[in-house]
Design an enzyme around this catalytic site. Structure first.
Site, short mmCIF file in Angstrom:
data_model
loop_
_atom_site.label_atom_id
_atom_site.label_comp_id
_atom_site.label_asym_id
_atom_site.label_seq_id
_atom_site.Cartn_x
_atom_site.Cartn_y
_atom_site.Cartn_z
N ASN A 215 0.81 -1.22 0.00
CA ASN A 215 0.00 0.00 0.00
C ASN A 215 0.85 1.27 0.00
OD1 ASN A 215 -2.38 1.42 0.01
ND2 ASN A 215 -2.97 0.91 2.11
N GLU B 147 -3.83 -4.99 19.27
CA GLU B 147 -2.89 -5.09 18.15
C GLU B 147 -1.93 -3.91 18.09
OE1 GLU B 147 -4.95 -5.32 14.40
OE2 GLU B 147 -3.16 -4.76 13.28
N HIS C 151 -3.13 -10.40 8.69
CA HIS C 151 -3.56 -9.12 8.15
C HIS C 151 -4.50 -9.38 6.96
CE1 HIS C 151 -2.00 -5.04 6.34
NE2 HIS C 151 -3.10 -4.86 7.03
N HIS D 56 -14.38 -4.89 10.60
CA HIS D 56 -13.94 -3.58 11.10
C HIS D 56 -15.12 -2.68 11.41
CE1 HIS D 56 -9.56 -3.04 9.62
NE2 HIS D 56 -9.78 -4.29 9.92
N ASP E 173 -6.19 -3.39 1.37
CA ASP E 173 -5.02 -3.19 0.50
C ASP E 173 -4.35 -4.52 0.13
OD1 ASP E 173 -4.69 -2.33 3.38
OD2 ASP E 173 -2.59 -2.68 2.93
N ARG F 164 0.64 -11.54 12.99
CA ARG F 164 -0.21 -10.97 11.92
C ARG F 164 0.42 -11.00 10.53
NH1 ARG F 164 -4.47 -8.93 11.58
NH2 ARG F 164 -4.02 -6.78 10.99
N TRP G 92 2.31 6.63 12.47
CA TRP G 92 0.93 6.66 12.01
C TRP G 92 0.26 5.32 12.30
CZ3 TRP G 92 -1.64 3.69 8.21
CH2 TRP G 92 -3.00 4.01 8.10
O1 EZ4 Z 1 -3.51 0.37 8.37
O2 EZ4 Z 1 -3.52 -2.17 5.88
O3 EZ4 Z 1 -5.10 -4.02 11.02
N1 EZ4 Z 1 -5.18 -3.42 10.01
C1 EZ4 Z 1 -4.49 -2.31 9.72
C2 EZ4 Z 1 -4.69 -1.73 8.33
C3 EZ4 Z 1 -3.47 -0.95 7.89
C4 EZ4 Z 1 -3.42 -0.88 6.39
C5 EZ4 Z 1 -2.14 -0.21 5.93
O4 EZ4 Z 1 -1.98 -0.32 4.55
O5 EZ4 Z 1 -3.76 -1.83 10.53
O6 EZ4 Z 1 -5.84 -0.93 8.32
CO CO Z 2 -3.35 -3.25 12.07
#
Ligand code: EZ4
Ligand code: CO
Length: 422
Positions: A58, A256, A332, A143, A336, A303, A422
């Protein structure tokens, strides 16, 4: 290629294609943006069998596309597509400059495409090649998010109504512009602008709101739904310890990325103070990034998933290593990662004895149309089909309608302007 003679060669021809059939004659990189950017590798053998691998990173898509196009593809032509392990080793050890997200995503695309080809040649889905089914379906989490606690709780309720057994919950933080995980109307997609969006972070405000969110969620939705939360690397180790401790009464499935994990020892501090289960590793690329975390049992879920961790061949080693230390997988699965990764991951999840949970965000209708697939959501779990390989295809004609569109992930700063994670 050496000439094959004798009984073994003959039976190989009958069931799996000959070495000549398996020769890689083409490898093509396809970049498409059906709602968001995806990089896909398509490998073709002399006998016309094709395999697909996802190489999406991403915000850095073209770096991986170039790594594939300029450096890996020329090495693939003429190789035996059946030598999956040797090709992985050739690109991993043979690169000299090992690991890193760009390299490992490119290698993953090759590896997954080759497993796809193996499955198609054998007439078997990948989960059967790995050792067969360990479970009926892969538990997934969705989510849910909202601008405030009440909105987030409503969103969790909607996931439960849809049949989800596990839900990740995020909410806005008072005084924080664009808190992580809180969506625009279109659904959560962080890489939304050509240059990074600037967000502002405030740790004390966040530490105040997060326990209140989960207190409310347990009150509104009871004790049986599994609840997850992503800190997204924002806290120091001692702050993370405090949050993990304060969330204990709400029995999270996991917390997480509570603190950045470049220094794997950081997690020792969290562990000393809390029994909240910990997950980490979506930004890792190899076993080496989590070796200390796993062998010291500092985490409960790993993950790292197939696309950013070198493919099925490397992640299988990581999962086996994790199993020795009672660490389970929690791949994960944000949007993306393309449906190709989701398909491959679900085959892995269906097999892995130490599977824990799979993240699952819905792709857009355009993405689903470009990548037809045979997995489906039912009763809180994703189920893979029995299509040989990973069961995900690519409509190349449709993909051409969606050209690459430059997008980067946001950055975060503190209120005084200092750069933050971030
Ligand atoms: O911010 O995949 O747990 N999921 C995450 C995602 C990440 C994105 C970054 O490209 O943290 O939402
Ligand atoms: Co995450």
């Amino acid at each position: 290629m050496s000439k094959q003679t004798g009984k073994n060669a003959a039976s190989e021809t009958a069931t799996h294609g000959s070495v000549r059939d398996r020769e890689i004659v083409d490898a093509k990189v396809i970049v498409t943006c059906p709602g968001r950017n995806f990089v896909t590798l398509k490998i073709t053998t002399r006998s016309g069998v094709t395999g697909l691998g996802d190489a999406t990173l991403n915000g850095r898509e073209l770096a991986v596309a170039s790594y594939l196009q300029d450096h890996l593809v020329p090495n693939l032509i003429g190789r035996d597509a059946g030598r999956i392990e040797d090709i992985f080793q050739f690109f991993y050890r043979g690169a000299y400059w090992r690991r890193g997200p760009v390299t490992m995503s490119a290698i993953a695309a090759v590896d997954v495409a080759l497993w796809d080809i193996l499955g198609k040649m054998a007439g078997l889905p990948i989960y059967r090649l790995l050792g067969g089914r360990s479970r009926e379906g892969a538990l997934v989490y969705g989510h849910a998010n909202g601008r405030d606690i009440a909105e987030a709780s409503d969103a969790v309720g909607r996931f439960i109504e849809q049949g989800f057994l596990a839900v990740r919950a995020q909410c806005g933080v008072p005084g924080v512009k664009k808190a992580y995980g809180v969506s625009s109307a279109r659904g959560y997609e962080p890489a939304e602008s050509e240059l990074p969006a600037e967000t502002v972070w405030n740790t004390p405000r966040y530490l105040e709101v997060a326990p209140k969110l989960f207190e409310r969620l347990r009150k509104d939705h009871g004790n049986h739904v599994e609840l997850l939360h992503d800190v997204h690397h924002r806290l120091s180790p001692i702050e993370a310890a405090r949050l993990a401790k304060s969330l204990e009464p709400y029995r999270l499935f996991w917390l997480e990325d509570a603190t950045p994990a470049e220094n794997q020892h950081s997690f020792e501090l969290i562990r000393q103070h809390s029994v909240t289960p910990l997950a980490v590793g979506e930004v890792f690329n190899s076993i080496w990034d989590c070796k200390h975390l796993i062998e010291n049992q500092l985490i409960d879920y790993i993950r790292t998933t197939i696309v950013h961790g070198g493919g099925i061949s490397h992640i299988r080693r990581l999962a086996d290593f994790a199993a020795l230390h009672q660490v389970r997988t929690g791949f994960h699965g944000a949007t993306d990662l393309s449906p190709v990764t989701m398909g491959a991951a679900l085959h892995f999840d269906t097999w892995a004895p130490n599977f824990g949970i799979q993240e699952y965000m819905f792709h857009t209708g355009e993405t689903d149309a470009v990548f037809p697939h045979d997995y489906e959501f039912r009763d809180g779990r994703l189920h893979v089909g029995d299509t040989p390989g990973h069961g995900v295809a690519l409509d190349e004609k449709l993909a051409k309608k969606y050209p690459y569109s430059p997008k980067q992930l946001p950055i975060a700063r503190l209120q005084d302007g200092s750069m933050w994670d971030w």
